[in-house]
Design an enzyme around this catalytic site. Structure first.
Site, mmCIF file in Angstrom:
data_model
loop_
_atom_site.group_PDB
_atom_site.id
_atom_site.type_symbol
_atom_site.label_atom_id
_atom_site.label_comp_id
_atom_site.label_asym_id
_atom_site.label_seq_id
_atom_site.Cartn_x
_atom_site.Cartn_y
_atom_site.Cartn_z
ATOM 1 N N GLU A 1 55.250 54.311 41.828
ATOM 2 C CA GLU A 1 56.308 53.833 42.718
ATOM 3 C C GLU A 1 56.648 52.375 42.433
ATOM 4 O OE1 GLU A 1 55.357 53.738 46.877
ATOM 5 O OE2 GLU A 1 57.298 52.843 47.393
ATOM 6 N N ASP B 1 44.842 39.384 46.976
ATOM 7 C CA ASP B 1 45.913 38.450 47.298
ATOM 8 C C ASP B 1 45.280 37.266 48.026
ATOM 9 O OD1 ASP B 1 49.036 38.793 49.223
ATOM 10 O OD2 ASP B 1 48.060 37.050 48.317
ATOM 11 N N ASP C 1 46.128 33.607 49.666
ATOM 12 C CA ASP C 1 47.282 32.858 50.135
ATOM 13 C C ASP C 1 46.827 31.537 50.743
ATOM 14 O OD1 ASP C 1 49.423 31.959 51.784
ATOM 15 O OD2 ASP C 1 50.232 33.987 51.799
#
Lengths: 460, 453
Positions: free
Chosen positions: B75, B141, B143
């Site tokens: 996807e 991830d 941040d």
């Protein structure tokens, strides 16, 4: 597994499923055994095992610590899974497991519960196996685990020791502590998560005592798959085929209440009418107290309420004449004496087995009461389930529950652990633990009376 | 950053291509994002072929063992203009992928998992939960905004060279562990474009991890458990630290804390700041002693030594000789609180989590999401990462100089793409081919054995 009638001869095999069992005392339930079972054993073995599983469930939801659980499991197993013929103990173990698979395969919720309890049971029993038996079981499970060679162990000893000390286990130099297994880290997520193992180049180094975790995970996943298959077989063929024999037993098993049924009250007639108000305040569980108070208030109760309270009173020790007098006293204030005799007295005597088919009805268990559905104008059911939060708090505080216990109780209610909420209420009001948990209103009553009597005796 | 380059007539773009902004225009809108700039970016700079080769993992049709459905089951999501979000885009070839991106010009491209069937066909099957992820890179991830309670130079979306070292620390700690502890080899670190980094672990084993296994790895890395309700967010129990934590501390955290962050963030220089650290000390008498010392001398006695360093030494001295281990351990806890990586757990735990593709342009900063080399991540400077405008200007200047490699080779993007290829893509594809080859040969052997009786 072959189920036979009791008059047929009963052959048994001493090993399970024909293959060599990895452990002589802990079967792995990999495939259905080739045994013959008597119909009554089919049910009674399952009930015994169910007592064990429900005991574990109760222990877990009460937040028992691992060593307490260990003791509990051992006791439950010893008490319930015995057999007068010692050679039959293993068969009872295996048969009861497979019967319960049929019972608990049928919905997602049942499967989840069964899976959790059987896994917990397996985990504890595995821990108590000998090292030899444990190794045999790991082999049976095709664990991709290799024993760490001495050379490798020596080179990693320091790091392994650090890990052990970081989680509070002391790596002594005894031989059992020097046994480590090497396994790809993804096979032991629960050990990776808490940084409970040393990981190097994709391999986790698992200590012997952590192996339990590994094995339990595999057991759980195998059982999970098996349950799905069992469900399919049940739905497509077994249920139909066995509709006159095994199916009714299986369907009744999962909702069975397993405690004493209070149909034969021991202290018969000990409750006299003149004491009943006081006894209601001190020893009735909330559900019955509520019904009792509403009856005093409204001089009436609808049918379901009359059944729930009436049978409870029977279990408490009120005989049929006293019971009639009790209900007559209240109802006649509202509907008049004549109407009472005409419309209500019959039912009361029916409850005591004095009319009609003369079934001596048994007082309702918590499970049954919780599952009922009170509507408008009804006061039966389980207040922990059926009352709104405000009303419940008010009722509990009228009973005398202090604010700290109240929060614990409400916490259980929010978690839908209604029986635990009632148990906490009992404990708060009596300032004493109730380890067995409340499963039946009459149990609440008799436990309460026992405690109060003991207090009275010790103070005199 | 804008640069004032001079245009030459002969460097004008061909007529049928979108116009580049003129010099004056750029000066007026420094990092402004503009869809037409993106169009040029996708048409000339974005490495479509590399993305294709990565996503195919060797299934490019050139080997009999290739799975032709593989790419089509992946996807891709687009974020288009006006906040339109389109999921379940799939492609069956390099051309389809490239044409779609050039045509739709997405503001952001996210990469999702590989499903059991082509998501484009998901509605053809009855029943719920028909579409399930079967492969997905292990992703992380990190941040900078998750560190707002331990950095004072910036907050929120900003990032500067004083706090960027926190990201350097994160890359070092996690990368080392992924390689040495977990045995992974094909790891791509990418700058997220504004204030953080992403990590893609692409080994076959990593792609096949279940949600539970991913959660376990993420939890293995988790140390910081913070929220506003507790002031002590790092709790390191146990007699000794787990070897992974110990190694991270001695090899990375201690050094960065003591030589960089202590001073660049002025962690002990003012009362407000040192109180936060004193709060973490379980022994009140030590905390008061230090407080007293620091309230008295507001300046370090020696003008040469930074006050933060002096105070840290004083703190360590008092704590490290305490008899209670919990108090001694406090030194490490403080260091971990201020430096240890803080991952977003949810991103790593679920196979179906979408993550931004490398080489996208961040709409708020205009910066390209370029790869970071973990071996010299301490040299990575987020303030010099090429921006869209900068790249377009460079293209303009280099003009018609032809390049065999591609237009990107004329620009600052060249290094990024070369790094992507040499340190990540090529080794990965080599392994994929080898694995494909060996499993193919194994199957051949198997069927030969069946036949030869």
């Amino acid at each position: 597994m072959q189920v036979v009638r009791s008059h047929q001869s009963h052959r048994s095999f001493s090993s399970s499923s024909g293959s060599v069992s990895a452990s002589p005392t802990l079967p792995l339930y990999r495939s259905a055994p080739e045994l013959e079972v008597r119909l009554e054993d089919f049910e009674s073995f399952a009930i015994d095992r169910l007592r064990v599983l429900k005991g574990i469930s109760d222990g877990l939801s009460r937040g028992k610590k691992p060593d307490e659980m260990e003791k509990l499991v051992n006791e439950l197993w010893k008490t319930n899974m015995r057999h007068q013929d010692s050679s039959q103990v293993l068969n009872k173990d295996i048969i009861s497991h497979f019967v319960l698979r049929l019972v608990y395969c049928r919905t997602e919720e049942l499967r989840k519960w069964f899976l959790s309890m059987e896994s917990a049971l397996f985990r504890h029993r595995f821990r108590n196996q000998t090292a030899e038996a444990q190794r045999a079981i790991m082999e049976e499970f095709d664990l991709p685990c290799k024993a760490v060679s001495n050379a490798e162990f020596e080179s990693l000893k320091e790091k392994l020791g650090q890990v052990a000390r970081s989680i509070g286990h002391n790596l002594s130099l005894s031989t059992t502590d020097a046994i480590y297994y090497k396994v790809p880290f993804e096979e032991v997520p629960e050990l990776v998560t808490g940084r409970k193992v040393f990981i190097n180049q994709g391999y986790a180094y698992v200590a012997m005592n952590q192996v339990v975790s590994l094995v339990a995970t595999i057991f759980r996943s195998l059982l999970s798959k098996a349950l799905i298959l069992t469900n399919r077989k049940w739905a497509t063929s077994i249920r139909e085929q066995e509709q006159h024999r095994l199916t009714p037993i299986v369907e009744a098993l999962c909702s069975s209440y397993l405690g004493p049924d209070f149909s034969q009250p021991k202290e018969y007639g000990e409750i006299s009418l003149k004491d009943i108000d006081q006894v209601a305040k001190s020893s009735f569980p909330l559900c019955m107290r509520h019904l009792f108070e509403k009856l005093r208030e409204d001089h009436h109760l609808k049918h379901a309420g009359r059944m729930q309270l009436g049978l409870f009173l029977k279990g408490v020790g009120l005989n049929v004449d006293d019971s009639l007098a009790f209900w007559r006293e209240e109802f006649s204030k509202k509907v008049g004496l004549e109407k009472f005799e005409k419309e209500y007295a019959y039912n009361i005597r029916h409850n005591y087995g004095k009319e009609g088919k003369k079934t001596d009805y048994t007082p309702y268990s918590c499970q049954k009461i919780i599952l009922s559905t009170p509507g408008v104008g009804d006061h039966h059911g389980c207040p922990y389930r059926h009352f709104g939060e405000e009303n419940l708090r008010a009722a509990l505080s009228r009973m005398g529950v202090n604010s700290r216990a109240m929060e614990d109780v409400m916490g259980k209610v929010r978690n839908r652990d209604y029986q635990l909420a009632c148990t906490l209420t009992f404990e708060a009001l009596h300032a004493a633990p109730c380890d067995a948990g409340i499963n039946h209103p009459n149990q609440y009553f008799s436990d309460s009376q026992r405690l109060l009597k003991a207090k009275k005796d010790s103070s005199t | 950053m804008t640069r004032q380059g001079a245009y030459k007539e002969s460097d004008d773009m061909l007529i049928d291509e979108p116009k580049l902004p003129q010099q004056g225009q750029i000066a007026a809108l420094p990092n402004e994002f503009n869809p037409s700039y993106l169009k040029i970016y996708y048409s000339k700079l974005f490495p479509h072929a590399d993305l294709y080769r990565w996503m195919s993992y060797g299934n490019d049709g050139k080997h009999p063992a290739c799975d032709s459905s593989y790419l089509g089951r992946r996807e891709f999501s687009y974020t288009l203009d006006n906040d339109i979000f389109v999921r379940y885009n799939t492609f069956n070839s390099a051309t389809e992928l490239e044409n779609s991106i050039k045509d739709k010009c997405p503001l952001k491209i996210d990469i999702g998992p590989i499903y059991n069937l082509n998501p484009a066909h998901r509605n053809a099957y009855a029943g719920d939960n028909v579409l399930t992820p079967v492969e997905r890179e292990l992703i992380f991830d990190i941040d900078m905004s998750d560190y707002d309670d331990v950095r004072y130079c910036c907050s929120g979306a900003d990032v500067c060279l004083n706090c960027w070292p926190l990201m350097t620390v994160a890359v070092k700690v996690i990368d080392t562990s992924l390689r040495d502890d977990f045995g992974f080899r094909h790891i791509l670190w990418v700058y997220s474009g504004r204030r953080g980094v992403h990590c893609w672990v692409c080994d076959r084993k990593a792609r096949r991890l279940t949600n539970e296994q991913r959660a376990a790895v993420a939890d293995y890395f988790r140390v910081y458990k913070g929220n506003e309700n507790n002031y002590k967010k790092v709790s390191l129990m146990g007699q000794v630290l787990h070897p992974f934590l110990a190694r991270s501390y001695t090899e990375v955290l201690k050094e960065y804390f003591e030589t960089k962050l202590l001073t660049s963030q002025n962690l002990l220089s003012s009362e407000e700041r040192y109180e936060k650290i004193l709060e973490m000390i379980p022994d009140q008498s030590i905390a008061s002693e230090l407080r007293g010392k620091w309230q008295e001398s507001r300046r370090s006695s020696s003008a040469k030594e930074d006050i933060n360093i002096v105070r840290w030494e004083q703190l360590k001295q008092l704590l490290q000789k305490h008899k209670a281990q919990g108090v001694r351990r406090c030194v490490e806890e403080i260091v971990f609180t201020y430096t240890y990586p803080r991952l977003d757990m949810e991103v790593s735990k679920h196979m179906n989590h979408l993550l931004k593709a490398p080489f996208c342009v961040h709409p708020k900063t205009g910066r390209v999401c370029v790869p970071i080399n973990p071996n010299n991540c301490e040299e990575f400077d987020p303030t010099t990462v090429p921006t869209l405008i900068q790249l377009l200007e460079e293209l303009n200047r280099e003009g018609l100089r032809s390049d065999v490699e591609g237009e990107w080779n004329k620009t600052s993007l060249a290094n990024a793409i070369k790094l992507f290829r040499s340190s990540f893509l090529q080794p990965l594809l080599k392994i994929c081919k080898e694995e494909m080859e060996s499993s193919y040969n194994a199957k051949l052997q198997q069927s030969k054995n069946l036949l030869s009786w």
